[in-house]
Each structure stands twice: as C-alpha cells, then as structure tokens.
Scaffold this motif. Structure first.
Motif, PDB file in Angstrom:
ATOM      1  N   TYR A   1       0.821  -1.068  -0.001  1.00 55.90           N
ATOM      2  CA  TYR A   1       0.098  -0.169  -0.164  1.00 55.90           C
ATOM      3  C   TYR A   1       0.785   1.205   0.113  1.00 55.90           C
ATOM      4  O   TYR A   1       0.369   2.209  -0.736  1.00 55.90           O
ATOM      5  CB  TYR A   1      -1.024  -0.081   1.179  1.00 55.90           C
TER       6      TYR A   1
ATOM      7  N   LEU B   1       2.248   1.612  -3.565  1.00 60.17           N
ATOM      8  CA  LEU B   1       1.092   2.038  -4.541  1.00 60.17           C
ATOM      9  C   LEU B   1       0.987   3.494  -4.464  1.00 60.17           C
ATOM     10  O   LEU B   1       0.692   4.227  -5.371  1.00 60.17           O
ATOM     11  CB  LEU B   1      -0.053   0.937  -4.409  1.00 60.17           C
TER      12      LEU B   1
ATOM     13  N   ASN C   1      -7.149   7.281  -1.648  1.00 60.53           N
ATOM     14  CA  ASN C   1      -7.822   5.904  -1.584  1.00 60.53           C
ATOM     15  C   ASN C   1      -7.294   4.796  -1.054  1.00 60.53           C
ATOM     16  O   ASN C   1      -7.395   3.975   0.006  1.00 60.53           O
ATOM     17  CB  ASN C   1      -8.510   5.621  -2.845  1.00 60.53           C
TER      18      ASN C   1
ATOM     19  N   THR D   1      -7.498   2.980   2.347  1.00 62.69           N
ATOM     20  CA  THR D   1      -7.689   1.506   2.447  1.00 62.69           C
ATOM     21  C   THR D   1      -6.712   0.786   3.347  1.00 62.69           C
ATOM     22  O   THR D   1      -7.317   0.018   4.187  1.00 62.69           O
ATOM     23  CB  THR D   1      -7.754   1.027   1.058  1.00 62.69           C
TER      24      THR D   1
HETATM   25  C1  LIG Z   1      -9.326   2.057  -3.463  1.00 57.67           C
HETATM   26  O1  LIG Z   1      -8.056   1.322  -3.177  1.00 57.67           O
HETATM   27  C2  LIG Z   1      -8.179  -0.112  -3.371  1.00 57.67           C
HETATM   28  C3  LIG Z   1      -7.089  -0.845  -2.932  1.00 57.67           C
HETATM   29  O2  LIG Z   1      -5.998  -0.689  -3.894  1.00 57.67           O
HETATM   30  C4  LIG Z   1      -8.990  -0.697  -4.401  1.00 57.67           C
HETATM   31  O3  LIG Z   1      -9.334  -1.940  -4.321  1.00 57.67           O
HETATM   32  C5  LIG Z   1     -10.334   0.268  -4.859  1.00 57.67           C
HETATM   33  O4  LIG Z   1     -10.513  -0.409  -6.181  1.00 57.67           O
HETATM   34  C6  LIG Z   1      -9.924   1.565  -4.721  1.00 57.67           C
HETATM   35  N1  LIG Z   1     -11.322   2.241  -5.108  1.00 57.67           N
HETATM   36  C7  LIG Z   1     -11.299   3.388  -5.720  1.00 57.67           C
HETATM   37  C8  LIG Z   1     -12.546   4.026  -5.857  1.00 57.67           C
HETATM   38  O5  LIG Z   1     -10.339   3.578  -6.464  1.00 57.67           O
END
Ligand SMILES: *[C@@H]1O[C@H](CO)[C@@H](O)[C@H](O)[C@H]1NC(C)=O
Ligand SMILES: *[C@@H]1O[C@H](CO)[C@@H](O)[C@H](O)[C@H]1NC(C)=O
Ligand SMILES: *[C@@H]1O[C@H](CO)[C@@H](O)[C@H](O)[C@H]1NC(C)=O
Ligand SMILES: *[C@@H]1O[C@H](CO)[C@@H](O)[C@H](O)[C@H]1NC(C)=O
Ligand SMILES: *[C@@H]1O[C@H](CO)[C@@H](O)[C@H](O)[C@H]1NC(C)=O
Ligand SMILES: *[C@@H]1O[C@H](CO)[C@@H](O)[C@H](O)[C@H]1NC(C)=O
Ligand SMILES: *[C@@H]1O[C@H](CO)[C@@H](O)[C@H](O)[C@H]1NC(C)=O
Ligand SMILES: *[C@@H]1O[C@H](CO)[C@@H](O)[C@H](O)[C@H]1NC(C)=O
Ligand SMILES: *[C@@H]1O[C@H](CO)[C@@H](O)[C@H](O)[C@H]1NC(C)=O
Ligand SMILES: *[C@@H]1O[C@H](CO)[C@@H](O)[C@H](O)[C@H]1NC(C)=O
Ligand SMILES: *[C@@H]1O[C@H](CO)[C@@H](O)[C@H](O)[C@H]1NC(C)=O
Length: 457
Positions: A259, A262, A277, A281
């Motif tokens: 994470y 990324l 995000n 997350t």
């Molecule tokens: C947010 O991050 C998570 C983990 O990488 C991912 O699974 C999810 O699709 C993302 N949500 C958005 C709205 O980009």
C-alpha cells in the motif's frame, strides 16, 4: 605502549565522523519541508551526513537491470529479476550422477523454503541491491541538492531515473513478473513477496517531488512525462497482476509495503485521489489487525526474526502515516486498530525487545519518527537513542524527524540563519574540518563501517 595507545586514542578523538550509510527500511520525506530549508540548527550534522551519503552513493551509480549477469526466464534482462531469498535446492531426487552446473540446479532441482535462512547465491542476481542503492541515491541526492544548491546532485537524480526507468537501452520493464522468483521445475515465475523489492518507490517519490516542487532545471518536462508514463504502466501492473494482488492481500508487512508503494506511485503520476484512496484503504483494512493493545505486532512476532520484522512493519506504517500527512488525510498517527493499538504503542513494545543477533539500529529511525510526531515529554525516546547511538543527531533521519531533542550531543551550534554547507567540490572538504567543527561532541569515536542494509523479505 601507553604513549602509542594515547596517540591512537587522540587520533580517534580528532577524526571526523563519517557515518556509515544505513539503508532505511523505507521512508517518505515531505518535499515541502525539504525545500523550505527551515531546518533547526541542531540538524547541521545530519545535513552533512546526507551530503556525504549522496556523494558516496553517487560514486557507485548509475544502476540498471542490465547490470545482472543472469538472464530472467524471458531471456530479456530488461525484466527485473530476483530469487526467493529463503529458497534452497534439493537435488537428491534428480538423478544427479555428475556435478550439476548452477543453471541446471536452478531449473531442475526442486526448491524448498527455510524461513529466515538466506541462500547465499541470492545476490548473484542483484537487481534488489541495485534498486535499493538507486532509491537511496535518489533520496539523498535530492536532499543534498536542496541543502547545497549544487546542481551536481539534481543532475545525479535525473541520471538515475533515466538509467533505471527510461533509457531504452537500460530501462526496467514496468513489471515484477520475476521478482523473488521461485526456481526449480515448478518455478521460473515471480512470487508475490517480490513486490516488496520496489518498496523504495516511496523514497524515489520524495526525490522526484523535491525536484519537481522546487522547479529544478534538471527535472525537465520530458523527464517528468516519461517517468509518469513508466509509473502509470507499473501502477496498472500493481493493480491487476495476480502476483501483485496476492501481495495486496498479505496481512503482514508485505501488505503494508504494497500500500505505501502503490500510494507513492500514484503521487508520482499526480493521481492524488487514487493515492488518498490507497492510503485510506490500508489504514481501514490491514492496519486494523496489525497492532495489539499492548503494542505487539502479532503477524510479525510469529516470523523467524521477530525483532527485524517488528522494525520493518513499523517503518511501513510510519511511511504510510507520512503519506497520509502529505495527502492531507488527517492524522493516522493516533488511529487505533480494532485490537486497541497505535503506531506509538507498537514502537513502545518494540523498544522492550532485545535485538539478539539482529541489527539493533533498524529500530532507531522509527524511534525518532515517533518522538517527533507524538512529542517526547519525559525524554524517554531521546534518552534511548542517546544511550544506543551517540551519533544520532548526525544520522540522516534526524533531519526530517523534527522537532526532536539532540540530547545536547550537538555542542557547537552554528550561528542563526542555519548552517551553510560547503559548496566546494571535494569529499575531502566534506570529511574534514567542517564536519569536526559542526559535530564536535558527536565525533568522539570513529565508527567502523558495516554494510548496513535491511533485507527485502
Ligand atoms: C481504492 O483502493 C483499493 C485498494 O487498492 C482498491 O481495491 C479500490 O478499487 C480503490 N477504490 C477506488 C474508488 O479507486
Ligand atoms: C550498470 O549499468 C549502467 C547502465 O548501463 C552502467 O552505467 C553502470 O556502469 C553499470 N554498473 C556496473 C557496476 O556495471
Ligand atoms: C529432498 O528430496 C528427497 C526426495 O527426492 C526427499 O526425500 C527429502 O525429504 C527432501 N528433503 C527436503 C529437505 O525437502
Ligand atoms: C551432484 O552430484 C555430484 C556428484 O555425485 C555432487 O558432487 C554434487 O554435490 C551434486 N550436486 C548437487 C547440487 O546435489
Ligand atoms: C548488490 O548491490 C549493492 C548496491 O549496489 C551492493 O552494495 C552490493 O555489494 C551488491 N551485492 C553483491 C553480492 O554484488
Ligand atoms: C515553481 O514554479 C511554479 C510555477 O511557475 C511557481 O508557482 C513556484 O513558486 C515555483 N517554486 C519555487 C520553489 O520556486
Ligand atoms: C510510454 O511508454 C510506452 C512503453 O514504454 C511507449 O510506447 C509510449 O510511447 C510512451 N508514451 C509516452 C507519451 O512517452
Ligand atoms: C506466472 O504468474 C502469473 C501471475 O500469477 C501467471 O499469470 C502466469 O501464468 C504464470 N506463468 C507461469 C509460466 O506459471
Ligand atoms: C494525537 O491526538 C492528540 C489528541 O487529539 C493530539 O493532541 C496529538 O497531536 C495527536 N498526535 C498525533 C501524532 O497525531
Ligand atoms: C532546535 O533544536 C534544539 C535541540 O533539540 C531545541 O532545543 C530547540 O528548541 C529547537 N528549536 C526549534 C525552533 O525547534
Ligand atoms: C560538480 O561536478 C563538477 C564536474 O564533475 C565538479 O568539478 C564540481 O567540483 C562538482 N561540485 C560539487 C559541489 O560537488
């Protein structure tokens, strides 16, 4: 005899401190802080160290995936490759009547895992070590540029980025298909743990942001566009490849590093929404199970080298909290896991554990980070570091882990306006009088240099 000893000790006392390069597990340094240059004068020694480390690393670069002498299964050296570090061949069942060549062993013998035991042939393929040195070189050269104003350092950063990522003759393909590759007849493919090999993207993001925000003429729009292009493709690999998604689901330090890598990549390409995000997350999922109320990190404690793994995951959590600060997400430093733990509790627990055979100093940057964020009202963290390492105010991390006491180890504080570092060219000057006058009380002994790098496992 007595005289010789005295002479020897005097030489030691006068010798300037040239601290050994330590490759921190990970970090993200706020570019705004670096380019503001509003540094406490107590950080003069750490600034000096950063410039020295930038010079020493620069003497080794540039680095490229083409430097390896062993081909990946594709036959294309542009593919990054490393071998699973704890994986060993068992050739008893392969009908070995003559001695096998290394290549035959790598492909025909089944491999099995001995957790925590390095197979010494692992560094024959050194993409991992080279990437790590490159990411440290980018971090320290970008800060050295901010400190000294010498464009040698910003030019170095541009060269390292071009060579590793962009120049068609030396560039890495934007995937980790062969990272921590399993060998043997059922191997020849990467494993999810190898995604960890590129955790240094958080350091690289810091370096890029420093050059970008301060409008370095070496960070050209062409370079920016190309690096954004490379990183966009790599992000796509991180978000879709089955190996990468397995790493994202790992509950322990592997998931933590996925994470923050990324998020750092998304920051490089300007995808702030995506980066927010990603960091949100992490803190709302994996993090929640990583710290107990007493501060123990249960998923690291069960590994074979728990002292190391506690430090290692702490560095990942701290890097993510810093990314959260940079992204303006509000503080994750106080976020409590579902088990009742915080980053500070995890640090306090780790402080109670003896390192045994592990490198004790892997914990030190984490101590300074926690002290700077939460304060150190009873002086506990400063006292711990002063006892463990009298040079700590000259360690690189001390520059960005502020405010934090120097335990009065910096005797000669320069006059107001902050330190002016040498713009002269030679390393000899860096290592000479300027160092000893700034860090005189730190410089009471000479450190022997060990190769200190915490391994990617
Ligand atoms: C947010 O991050 C998570 C983990 O990488 C991912 O699974 C999810 O699709 C993302 N949500 C958005 C709205 O980009
Ligand atoms: C690694 O590759 C780069 C790019 O080709 C080259 O400049 C550098 O000298 C190589 N390093 C070593 C140690 O061979
Ligand atoms: C090595 O392989 C042999 C069979 O070929 C097996 O009997 C033995 O248990 C294996 N040893 C290990 C350590 O896996
Ligand atoms: C293969 O066999 C040779 C000769 O019996 C032996 O010396 C060698 O160590 C064996 N190689 C491995 C990898 O087991
Ligand atoms: C791997 O690379 C690092 C950084 O370039 C270097 O310090 C180390 O000595 C290399 N290891 C081997 C075994 O070549
Ligand atoms: C960098 O350039 C931008 C756009 O021209 C400008 O707004 C900003 O102030 C500059 N930053 C620095 C540190 O000079
Ligand atoms: C982005 O990279 C790809 C593959 O490396 C290349 O084909 C493409 O031309 C690049 N695009 C830009 C805008 O540089
Ligand atoms: C290697 O792993 C990837 C990702 O799991 C998979 O798509 C691919 O089929 C594998 N290749 C081989 C040769 O096993
Ligand atoms: C933790 O929360 C307290 C109370 O809200 C606040 O004073 C402190 O600054 C926070 N610490 C960090 C590191 O965010
Ligand atoms: C600078 O650092 C010193 C030593 O840690 C500390 O006493 C002082 O308060 C700091 N000054 C500022 C402005 O933070
Ligand atoms: C910068 O690099 C040039 C050419 O390599 C060298 O002559 C000069 O001394 C360097 N300056 C610094 C501050 O390192």
């Amino acid at each position: 005899m007595y005289r010789l000893t005295t002479l020897f000790l005097s030489v030691l006392m006068l010798a300037p401190a040239v601290l050994c390069i330590v490759s921190y597990d990970n970090d993200f340094v706020d570019p705004k802080y670096v380019i503001s240059k509003s540094f406490n004068t107590s950080t003069a020694g750490s600034q000096q160290t950063i410039v020295e480390w930038a010079d020493q690393l620069a003497a080794q670069g540039p680095w490229s995936v083409m430097n390896k002498t062993v081909d990946p299964p594709t036959g294309n050296k542009h593919d990054y490759m490393s071998w699973a570090p704890y994986s060993w061949p068992n050739c008893t069942g392969v009908g070995n009547t003559t001695e096998l060549t290394p290549q035959q062993i790598w492909t025909t013998c089944p491999y099995y895992t001995r957790d925590g035991m390095f197979n010494p042939d692992g560094r024959l393929v050194n993409d991992t070590g080279n990437f790590q040195a490159m990411s440290d070189a980018i971090l320290y050269n970008s800060i050295a540029w901010a400190i000294t104003g010498s464009t040698n350092y910003s030019a170095n950063v541009a060269t390292y980025i071009r060579t590793w990522f962009l120049d068609p003759t030396t560039a890495m393909n934007p995937n980790l298909n062969y990272a921590q590759m399993a060998r043997g007849p059922n191997g020849q493919n990467g494993t999810h743990t190898g995604v960890l090999d590129l955790k240094g993207m958080a350091k690289i993001a810091s370096g890029i942001l420093i050059l970008r925000l301060a409008n370095s003429s070496d960070w050209t729009s062409e370079l920016d566009t190309q690096m954004t292009n490379w990183t966009t493709q790599y992000i796509s690999w991180l978000q879709t490849n089955p190996i990468a998604l397995e790493e994202a689901a790992a509950m322990n330090n592997h998931g933590s590093y996925y994470y923050n890598q990324l998020s750092a990549n998304q920051i490089i390409v300007g995808d702030t929404t995506g980066a927010k995000n990603t960091t949100n997350t992490y803190f709302s999922t994996l993090y929640m199970a990583q710290i107990n109320a007493n501060g123990e990190q249960p998923l690291e404690a069960i590994r074979t080298r728990p002292y190391h793994y506690r430090c290692y995951n702490l560095a990942a959590m701290i890097t993510s909290a810093r990314l959260g600060d940079y992204l303006g997400l509000g503080s994750f430093w106080n976020m409590t896991t579902t088990k009742g733990g915080t980053i500070k509790a995890a640090l306090d627990f780790a402080l109670t554990v003896q390192p045994g055979d592990e490198a004790a100093n892997e914990l030190y940057p984490n101590v300074a980070a926690v002290a700077a964020q939460y304060g150190d009202p009873d002086g506990k963290y400063a006292a711990f570091l002063a006892n463990a390492d009298k040079t700590y105010p000259a360690q690189a991390y001390y520059l960005w882990d502020q405010p934090f006491s120097d335990s009065n180890l910096v005797a000669a504080t320069p006059t107001s306006g902050g330190p002016s570092l040498p713009t002269s060219s030679t390393t000899a000057t860096h290592n000479g009088a300027l160092v000893s006058s700034r860090t005189s009380s730190i410089v009471s002994f000479v450190m022997l240099c060990f190769a200190i790098a915490f391994l990617n496992v």
